[in-house]
Design a protein around this motif. Structure first.
Motif, short mmCIF file in Angstrom:
data_model
loop_
_atom_site.label_atom_id
_atom_site.label_comp_id
_atom_site.label_asym_id
_atom_site.label_seq_id
_atom_site.Cartn_x
_atom_site.Cartn_y
_atom_site.Cartn_z
N SER A 55 0.83 -1.21 0.00
CA SER A 55 0.00 0.00 0.00
C SER A 55 0.86 1.26 0.00
CB SER A 55 -0.94 0.01 1.22
OG SER A 55 -1.89 1.03 1.13
N VAL A 56 1.81 1.30 -0.91
CA VAL A 56 2.73 2.44 -0.95
C VAL A 56 2.08 3.70 -1.50
CG1 VAL A 56 4.88 1.17 -0.99
CG2 VAL A 56 3.64 1.53 -3.12
N THR A 57 0.86 3.60 -2.02
CA THR A 57 0.15 4.80 -2.47
C THR A 57 -0.67 5.42 -1.34
OG1 THR A 57 -1.62 3.38 -3.29
CG2 THR A 57 0.03 4.10 -4.89
N SER A 58 -0.57 4.88 -0.14
CA SER A 58 -1.28 5.44 1.00
C SER A 58 -0.71 6.80 1.38
CB SER A 58 -1.19 4.49 2.20
OG SER A 58 -1.90 3.30 1.97
N GLU A 59 -1.49 7.53 2.14
CA GLU A 59 -1.07 8.87 2.55
C GLU A 59 -0.10 8.86 3.71
OE1 GLU A 59 -4.88 9.19 0.34
OE2 GLU A 59 -4.15 7.88 1.93
N MET A 60 0.01 7.76 4.42
CA MET A 60 0.89 7.68 5.59
C MET A 60 1.31 6.24 5.80
SD MET A 60 -1.90 7.97 8.70
CE MET A 60 -0.85 7.17 9.91
N ALA A 61 2.22 6.04 6.73
CA ALA A 61 2.68 4.69 7.05
C ALA A 61 3.22 4.65 8.48
CB ALA A 61 3.75 4.22 6.08
N LEU A 62 3.18 3.47 9.06
CA LEU A 62 3.82 3.19 10.34
C LEU A 62 5.04 2.33 10.09
CD1 LEU A 62 0.75 2.22 12.55
CD2 LEU A 62 2.02 4.36 12.66
N LEU A 63 6.11 2.57 10.84
CA LEU A 63 7.30 1.74 10.68
C LEU A 63 8.16 1.77 11.93
CD1 LEU A 63 9.89 3.61 8.49
CD2 LEU A 63 7.75 4.65 9.15
N LYS B 259 14.89 -4.21 21.60
CA LYS B 259 14.72 -3.22 22.66
C LYS B 259 15.17 -1.82 22.23
CE LYS B 259 15.04 -6.50 26.49
NZ LYS B 259 15.77 -6.90 27.72
N GLY B 260 15.83 -1.73 21.09
CA GLY B 260 16.27 -0.43 20.62
C GLY B 260 15.40 0.16 19.54
N LEU B 261 14.24 -0.44 19.29
CA LEU B 261 13.37 0.02 18.20
C LEU B 261 12.25 0.92 18.71
CD1 LEU B 261 13.07 -3.30 16.17
CD2 LEU B 261 14.42 -1.28 15.58
N SER B 262 11.90 1.90 17.89
CA SER B 262 10.82 2.82 18.20
C SER B 262 9.84 2.86 17.03
CB SER B 262 11.38 4.23 18.47
OG SER B 262 12.31 4.21 19.54
N THR B 263 8.62 3.29 17.31
CA THR B 263 7.58 3.36 16.29
C THR B 263 7.46 4.79 15.76
OG1 THR B 263 6.34 1.58 17.35
CG2 THR B 263 5.14 2.97 15.80
N PHE B 264 7.32 4.92 14.46
CA PHE B 264 7.21 6.24 13.83
C PHE B 264 6.05 6.27 12.85
CE2 PHE B 264 11.60 5.93 15.19
CZ PHE B 264 11.87 7.20 15.67
N ILE B 265 5.49 7.48 12.69
CA ILE B 265 4.52 7.76 11.64
C ILE B 265 5.21 8.65 10.61
CG2 ILE B 265 2.34 8.88 11.01
CD1 ILE B 265 1.39 8.54 13.82
N ILE B 266 5.02 8.31 9.34
CA ILE B 266 5.47 9.23 8.30
C ILE B 266 4.32 9.50 7.34
CG2 ILE B 266 7.82 8.28 8.42
CD1 ILE B 266 7.38 7.26 5.55
N LYS B 267 4.28 10.70 6.85
CA LYS B 267 3.41 11.02 5.72
C LYS B 267 4.22 10.72 4.46
CE LYS B 267 0.85 14.71 8.04
NZ LYS B 267 0.54 16.18 8.03
#
Length: 586
Positions: A217-225, A240-248
């Motif tokens: 779904s790379v045509t979506s307006e945003m993504a979580l990673l 334990k060193g990973l964090s969650t991000f939102i990108i537009k």
């Protein structure tokens, strides 16, 4: 031509399957909803389900086929040589986006003020009707639902105000979908090997640098990673060193958010869904929740996305069986209709029993999920424990069964089932992904064990629920109950024998036994409620056709057999030079 030859020509024309309203014709779904929903709730949603049951065979199916026949194309440069990495999708794909918004395929699940604990069930019944016609547009919807739930739980107030109105909108112009970009070349399911780095900028935002190997779904307006924060004072390897991000995915000027789309994936199925390999080159992003808690945060949405996956599996089964059933009622072979030939109806009845058992399993899990989300009861610990076991079980079991059922549906139509324009090959290819996405069968089999070992003694909750499901069993259903009791005893002994480490060698067989035993209890529950002989017979057929036995013993020689190990301990046939010449396959 004489009248006799004309008559023979008409008689020998190929029978084209016909389908009616996909809600009204689905007796299993309608009976299941009548059992699990209060009558006033069912009465309030039924008109919408009837209307949508027609629509999914109208414009939704037309746009789904258009999307499948016109897969996405990656356009790297415009006419002036400028790099744009534009993914062009069909009009049908865009129209399915509109349908998803208009029909509330995400927002309904969050209308808890109106539908209470049944909001999730209402939402997923519509997705169940939608999925087989939609060219798997349900995939971006699954990730969108997951994003909405994650932001609802962990987003700050600004996140909720910025994103939720879009993710939950019923206005096609305002509705956003979301991607979920986790997979990297080094990791796959093992996200602990994530290499993407997040560098903090002066304004508190982050810039992401990394390579994402599978991004649907790379045509979506945003993504979580997930990404690893580049902080010399607090840099951590592993999960334990990973964090969650939102990108537009795009900047305000419409250009990509420092994203390079290297290529679209050439997949076995889900052809209409744009899945890409992309690189983040300073993509602006926002941290969600606490730093270094990314895996725990992302894990909370697995209940959401894995249930969507199960809906895709069961809905494909339903569509395949519906096509075969109609065909069987009108296709004559050797002088008789297929529906009058014993071997054919035995095969089809096995598919129907499998489908019904899986459907009752889905309805049960949706009931628990909905109740937890509205917190109807003061103490939800038992339901939380059940959901942690049942969700991976549901996803893994329905994923595998859907592939087997769809294969049989193709065969039931003979050579026609192998033809692309009958829709069955598409359904068959698409269900294959349901056993892979959001965790393979083996990965989920291990997940089932984690709540069992993590909270010792609470497995009795699962056992108690099985027996509660079978309350009121009498007559022939006592036979089913006895088979279930034997299976439960075997399961309990195995669980009690396991101390600290997950018994990996038997984890898949154990998961299958749990799923089949639990479904058997739900088949009894439904038969007790309906008081119909047909439902009793289906419960009996389930325990006859679905073996619940498994061996928890360590099987010697697995590795030697799997890897063809010779007497010296060397693996053979692994491209290590034992042949006279070794070539790369690709």
């Amino acid at each position: 031509r004489d009248s006799q030859s004309i008559k023979m020509s008409k008689d020998n024309q190929l029978i084209q399957p016909r389908l009616g309203n996909q809600f009204l014709e689905d007796s299993a779904l309608r009976e299941g909803l009548e059992r699990v929903l209060p009558s006033d709730v069912l009465k309030s949603i039924e008109p919408d389900l009837i209307k949508f049951g027609d629509r999914v065979l109208g414009d939704v199916l037309t746009w789904g086929r258009e999307s499948e026949n016109n897969p996405p194309v990656l356009k790297h440069h415009n006419g002036w040589g400028r790099r744009i990495d534009e993914i062009v999708v069909s009009n049908g794909w865009d129209q399915l986006h509109h349908v998803a918004a208009e029909e509330g395929l995400i927002s309904l699940g969050y209308q808890r003020d109106k539908y209470g604990p049944y909001a999730r069930l209402y939402q997923h019944v519509k997705l169940y009707l939608f999925n087989p016609s939609s060219a798997i547009y349900s995939c971006p919807l699954a990730m969108t639902d997951g994003a909405a739930r994650l932001i609802e739980l962990f987003g700050d107030e600004s996140d909720k105000q910025e994103y939720l109105p879009h993710l939950l909108s019923r206005d096609p112009q305002q509705f956003w979908t979301s991607g979920q970009w986790m997979t990297e070349r080094a990791g796959g399911s093992d996200v602990a090997n994530t290499e993407t780095i997040a560098k903090k900028s002066s304004d508190g935002r982050y810039e992401l640098y990394g390579y994402k190997y599978f991004t649907s779904s790379v045509t979506s307006e945003m993504a979580l990673l997930l990404a690893r924060i580049d902080d010399p004072q607090n840099f951590k390897l592993g999960s334990k060193g990973l964090s969650t991000f939102i990108i537009k995915t795009r900047k305000q000027d419409g250009s990509l958010n420092n994203i390079i789309v290297h290529r679209l994936k050439d997949k076995l199925g889900t052809k209409a869904l744009p899945t890409a390999e992309l690189e983040l080159t300073g993509s602006e992003a926002k941290l969600v929740g606490n730093a270094n808690r990314g895996v725990a945060i992302i894990s909370t949405i697995l209940n959401t996305t894995r249930v969507h996956n199960a809906v895709a599996s069961i809905s494909a089964m339903r569509r395949g069986i519906a096509i075969v059933r109609d065909y069987s009622s009108r296709r004559k072979v050797f002088g008789k209709f297929l529906c009058d030939q014993p071997l054919h109806v035995t095969t089809l009845s096995r598919l129907e029993v499998t489908f019904r058992g899986c459907l009752y399993f889905l309805l049960d899990v949706l009931g628990i999920l909905g109740k937890l989300e509205v917190q109807v009861e003061k103490s939800n610990f038992q339901d939380e424990f059940m959901l942690r076991i049942l969700t991976p079980l549901l996803k893994l079991y329905l994923g595998k069964e859907s592939v087997a059922v769809m294969s049989e549906c193709l065969e039931a139509l003979g050579g026609l089932g192998y033809m692309e324009d009958t829709d069955l090959p598409r359904l068959f290819r698409d269900v294959q992904v349901t056993s892979i996405w959001e965790g393979t069968t083996n990965v989920l089999s291990l997940d089932v064990w984690r709540p069992i070992l993590g909270t010792p003694g609470n497995f009795s909750t699962f056992i108690s629920r099985i027996f509660k499901n079978m309350e009121g069993a009498h007559g022939k259903l006592e036979q089913v109950r006895k088979v279930v009791e034997i299976s439960v005893e075997r399961i309990q002994k195995h669980v009690e024998s396991v101390k600290a480490e997950i018994p990996e060698n038997s984890a898949r067989d154990f998961a299958y036994s749990l799923a089949r035993t639990y479904i058997a209890s739900l088949m009894v529950c439904h038969a007790v409620w309906s008081k119909q002989e047909k439902d009793v017979n289906m419960a009996l057929r389930w325990v006859h056709d679905k073996p619940m036995e498994f061996s928890g013993e360590i099987r010697p020689g697995d590795r030697e057999i799997a890897m063809d190990v010779d007497a010296s301990g060397r693996m053979r046939g692994v491209g290590d030079g034992t042949s006279t010449q070794v070539r790369s396959l690709y």
